[in-house]
Design a protein around this motif. Sequence first.
Motif, PDB file in Angstrom:
ATOM      1  N   LEU A 147     -12.062   1.911 -94.376  1.00 61.88           N
ATOM      2  CA  LEU A 147     -13.289   1.126 -94.489  1.00 61.88           C
ATOM      3  C   LEU A 147     -12.945  -0.347 -94.610  1.00 61.88           C
ATOM      4  CD1 LEU A 147     -15.227   3.415 -96.994  1.00 61.88           C
ATOM      5  CD2 LEU A 147     -15.850   2.990 -94.615  1.00 61.88           C
ATOM      6  N   ARG A 148     -13.836  -1.201 -94.111  1.00 57.16           N
ATOM      7  CA  ARG A 148     -13.618  -2.646 -94.194  1.00 57.16           C
ATOM      8  C   ARG A 148     -14.958  -3.365 -94.091  1.00 57.16           C
ATOM      9  NH1 ARG A 148     -13.482  -5.196 -89.045  1.00 57.16           N
ATOM     10  NH2 ARG A 148     -11.949  -6.758 -89.651  1.00 57.16           N
ATOM     11  N   ALA A 149     -14.914  -4.695 -94.266  1.00 59.82           N
ATOM     12  CA  ALA A 149     -16.086  -5.562 -94.076  1.00 59.82           C
ATOM     13  C   ALA A 149     -17.275  -5.090 -94.895  1.00 59.82           C
ATOM     14  CB  ALA A 149     -16.439  -5.666 -92.592  1.00 59.82           C
ATOM     15  N   PHE A 201      -1.890   1.557 -91.278  1.00 58.56           N
ATOM     16  CA  PHE A 201      -2.622   0.313 -91.505  1.00 58.56           C
ATOM     17  C   PHE A 201      -3.196   0.322 -92.913  1.00 58.56           C
ATOM     18  CE2 PHE A 201      -5.059   3.141 -88.746  1.00 58.56           C
ATOM     19  CZ  PHE A 201      -6.237   3.366 -89.457  1.00 58.56           C
ATOM     20  N   ALA A 202      -3.325  -0.886 -93.491  1.00 60.69           N
ATOM     21  CA  ALA A 202      -3.727  -1.022 -94.892  1.00 60.69           C
ATOM     22  C   ALA A 202      -4.519  -2.318 -95.043  1.00 60.69           C
ATOM     23  CB  ALA A 202      -2.493  -1.040 -95.798  1.00 60.69           C
ATOM     24  N   PRO A 203      -5.341  -2.436 -96.094  1.00 63.24           N
ATOM     25  CA  PRO A 203      -6.157  -3.652 -96.266  1.00 63.24           C
ATOM     26  C   PRO A 203      -5.306  -4.876 -96.588  1.00 63.24           C
ATOM     27  CG  PRO A 203      -6.354  -2.217 -98.174  1.00 63.24           C
ATOM     28  CD  PRO A 203      -5.607  -1.439 -97.144  1.00 63.24           C
ATOM     29  N   GLU A 204      -5.835  -6.044 -96.308  1.00 71.77           N
ATOM     30  CA  GLU A 204      -5.170  -7.311 -96.590  1.00 71.77           C
ATOM     31  C   GLU A 204      -4.841  -7.451 -98.073  1.00 71.77           C
ATOM     32  OE1 GLU A 204      -3.848 -11.305 -96.561  1.00 71.77           O
ATOM     33  OE2 GLU A 204      -4.037  -9.827 -94.957  1.00 71.77           O
ATOM     34  N   ASN A 205      -5.740  -6.996 -98.918  1.00 68.49           N
ATOM     35  CA  ASN A 205      -5.496  -6.962-100.358  1.00 68.49           C
ATOM     36  C   ASN A 205      -6.271  -5.783-100.949  1.00 68.49           C
ATOM     37  OD1 ASN A 205      -8.222  -7.978-101.406  1.00 68.49           O
ATOM     38  ND2 ASN A 205      -7.613  -9.684-100.060  1.00 68.49           N
ATOM     39  N   ILE A 260       2.618  -6.716-101.239  1.00 68.44           N
ATOM     40  CA  ILE A 260       2.706  -5.521-100.386  1.00 68.44           C
ATOM     41  C   ILE A 260       3.810  -4.594-100.875  1.00 68.44           C
ATOM     42  CG2 ILE A 260       2.957  -4.682 -98.018  1.00 68.44           C
ATOM     43  CD1 ILE A 260       2.426  -7.706 -97.193  1.00 68.44           C
ATOM     44  N   ALA A 261       3.497  -3.320-101.022  1.00 69.31           N
ATOM     45  CA  ALA A 261       4.488  -2.285-101.322  1.00 69.31           C
ATOM     46  C   ALA A 261       4.593  -1.373-100.106  1.00 69.31           C
ATOM     47  CB  ALA A 261       4.079  -1.474-102.558  1.00 69.31           C
ATOM     48  N   PHE A 293      -6.012  -7.374 -91.411  1.00 71.90           N
ATOM     49  CA  PHE A 293      -5.435  -6.297 -92.220  1.00 71.90           C
ATOM     50  C   PHE A 293      -4.001  -6.059 -91.785  1.00 71.90           C
ATOM     51  CE2 PHE A 293      -7.834  -4.505 -88.704  1.00 71.90           C
ATOM     52  CZ  PHE A 293      -7.033  -3.492 -88.183  1.00 71.90           C
ATOM     53  N   LEU A 294      -3.275  -5.224 -92.526  1.00 69.82           N
ATOM     54  CA  LEU A 294      -1.855  -5.007 -92.274  1.00 69.82           C
ATOM     55  C   LEU A 294      -1.639  -3.848 -91.320  1.00 69.82           C
ATOM     56  CD1 LEU A 294      -0.390  -5.272 -95.881  1.00 69.82           C
ATOM     57  CD2 LEU A 294      -0.801  -7.109 -94.239  1.00 69.82           C
ATOM     58  N   GLY A 295      -0.572  -3.936 -90.539  1.00 68.49           N
ATOM     59  CA  GLY A 295      -0.139  -2.829 -89.707  1.00 68.49           C
ATOM     60  C   GLY A 295       1.344  -2.603 -89.885  1.00 68.49           C
ATOM     61  N   LEU A 296       1.794  -1.385 -89.710  1.00 65.66           N
ATOM     62  CA  LEU A 296       3.210  -1.059 -89.802  1.00 65.66           C
ATOM     63  C   LEU A 296       3.579  -0.092 -88.686  1.00 65.66           C
ATOM     64  CD1 LEU A 296       2.142  -1.305 -92.996  1.00 65.66           C
ATOM     65  CD2 LEU A 296       4.535  -0.729 -93.433  1.00 65.66           C
ATOM     66  N   SER A 297       4.752  -0.319 -88.116  1.00 70.23           N
ATOM     67  CA  SER A 297       5.365   0.688 -87.259  1.00 70.23           C
ATOM     68  C   SER A 297       6.480   1.329 -88.084  1.00 70.23           C
ATOM     69  CB  SER A 297       5.936   0.039 -85.996  1.00 70.23           C
ATOM     70  OG  SER A 297       7.014  -0.829 -86.320  1.00 70.23           O
TER      71      SER A 297
END
Length: 810
Positions: free
Chosen positions: A494-496, A537-541, A597-598, A552-556
């Motif tokens: 969820l966002r925004a 993916f994870a929220p900015e904070n 970020i963890a 927002f954050l993304g990870l590979s």
Amino acid sequence: MFALRSLSSYLFGHTSKDNIVELPSGQLYLVRPDSIKGYSELLFKDAAAYVRRTGQDFQYQLVIQRAYEEGEAELLEEEGGEDGTAGGVGDRDEKVFLLDEELHFRVQAEQSEDSVLAWRDLSGDEGDLFEFVCDPSTRAAAARNFGRVAAQCQYERKYRRSNLQATDQDLSEFAFDHEPAIPEASPVSSPVGRSPAISPSPPITRSLNDLREPSDYDMARESKSTATPPKAAAPTPTKAPASRRSPKSSEILVSEEAELHMFDFNSGTFVLQARDVQAIVMEVGSWKYWLQISGDDKQWLGQEVVSDINPVFNFEYLSFIFNHYTEDGSAYSWLLKFKDRETEERFQEALMQALWEHANEAKWHKAVKDKDRDYVLDAFNDLVLQDRDDEREAQAAAEDEESEDEFEDAHGGQREEEYDEDEDEDEVDLGRDEDGNVNSQLAVGAKGDRSFVVRGDKIGVFKHTADNQLQFNTSINKISTPGGKLFAPKKIMLRAGDRDMVLQREGDPNNLYRMDLEYGKVVDEWKVHDDIPVKIFAPENKFAQTTDEQTFLGLSSNALFRIDPRLAGNKLVDSEVKQYTGKNDFSAAATTKQGYIAVASNKGDIRMFDRLGINAKTALPTLGDPIIGIDTSADGRWVLATTRTYLLLIDALQHDGKNEGKLGFEKSFGKDAKPLPRRLGLTPSHVAQFQHETKRPLSFTSARFNTGEGKEETTIISATGPFVVTWSMKKVLEGRRDPYSIKRYSEDVKADNFKFGSDKNIVVALPNEVDMVARRALQRPTRESIMATPNRSKARGSYLSRNEVVNSPY
């Protein structure tokens, strides 16, 4: 997918509670013939006894429900009431017992005497009994009929089939005629001036199979009650399983002498098996290791060294507790007691070396730095520094209950009841969707008091009501890309301000999709990058979900980056990427309120960043187990990692050195300093009981803190199989025993989370149902609460069956 109304009343009528048989009037005593606590205690002055169905096949409950005289309930409320904790499951108004043969449930029914129901107090001392003394107006035949129904229920539970074909001889197995005569409930403890008996209404006597006429079985029991019974047989202790043959050893890592104890399921204690055994940890090749425990004339057990053994070391008591599994999957809990601390330390390091090398396929002494070994070893120590005695533990538990009562009173909360007048209607399950889809993911809203449940290519939307229930709101069907391709979301966020939801499609790792929740449709497709896939993916904070934050954050597997949907073309922000050359195999990420970020990996290590694009400020070594989920407290003080068999709670605050007062996100820990990890799991004995019930190993869902802006993290939630588990942060940090509570469902828990801004209510997604349950409905883990499948209660929240969420128009 989702239906607005339940069909159960149409199918099954409007019965308020599924009581099979009833004795409407009597008194409940706790009788302790051999206890210094007193011979007997009157628990309920006026009560009714029932046998009740549960929501699970072949499971029934014995229920003793208290009745109040006029004004008595109000008086007890003013005086604080009674805690009603003397055995069973329930509160001061109702005691509930799973009808299992371990109760040794008996009936004494003579025409010239008051009829008595008696059963063991499984949580009390040997010989302790609960006794329900029927009102004098109760007919002996009614009491015997009650006993017959109880026997039928026990037969069904033991053999998991209907009692329709059970003969009287089959049911006689549950007569327990070998038990001593039921001791008289002492009138000394009874209140003076018992109110005159009121003639009750005729007892309800519905049987499991329409209650056949009283048979020779009943008559035999009646006649035997006057005979002198034989001496009672002691409960059979849990028998040690046959030992497995030890594989050929290539190297012995350690061999130490110890005492061997085994957990007895009946008594709930560890029982000495051998005073002198040899505990050997050996390497057997191909990164596999073996624990063998041998006596002078007996091989006690052999066990492959894997994370499922759930090792716990307690140096105060020189003990090591672990689980052992037989070839059929049965679990047993064992304890080794060493002669001194040095012996235990040698054994611990060798066992942890074996666990670590098995998980990482690398040599412990070469791959793990000296300063990191203590971090790994500390994680598996029992952190109880001073064990409380039972009285102090009970007092602490009572204080916790009192503080929760004060919280509920101050906030206008309602004390939950154990059962619901309409629970049958809530729990009807007509099976899965025709396409085989079940509920798979849960997202709990922070702004609009909504929860969203993914089921195949559909999303169900549920409203959180003011009285902490779930109310079906709508469904979003046939989720598809803007190009019209149907898909089942693999991940959601969820966002925004809860107006949007980010979705990921299976097999499409380079693209994400935005669903407009107000419109109920996927409206955007975002190409993140041509070559860098999005694994996580994870929220900015921590609270970005409540704001209009767009990024927002993304990870590979080996990169962290920022995603900005406002960019033209690819949405990855090129200036904010941290890419590693090695195979880090990132598996989870979480952020704090400040945006720290963890990041965790399938290798089991954890990295802490203060921002994107730079190296981690702190890197914590792996314990060897893949991390499947991670969370942080809002202030960044606590990091919570989840593995399949345990959780790891890490204090990120530096308590000494030049960076004292700084978080591991902000400054690196000193050369010789690492945070003290707390390994949160179930005790090995509870693990054995869980797996005895489910026949499956532990598998925790991603654990989370309760969260809310301005709220302190007080509780942790996860689930394994059909059990929801919560840990109290206060109890964990105090080193309390069993700092967790449980609730068992009839199906596996697919996803769970706290209601935003509260630690009092939990949203749970089962395969075909959605539940909101009050945290206070969870119970301390006992043999009964682990075995039982509690009913759901709208007084504690709401419980929506599949019937209420199927095929509803959007």
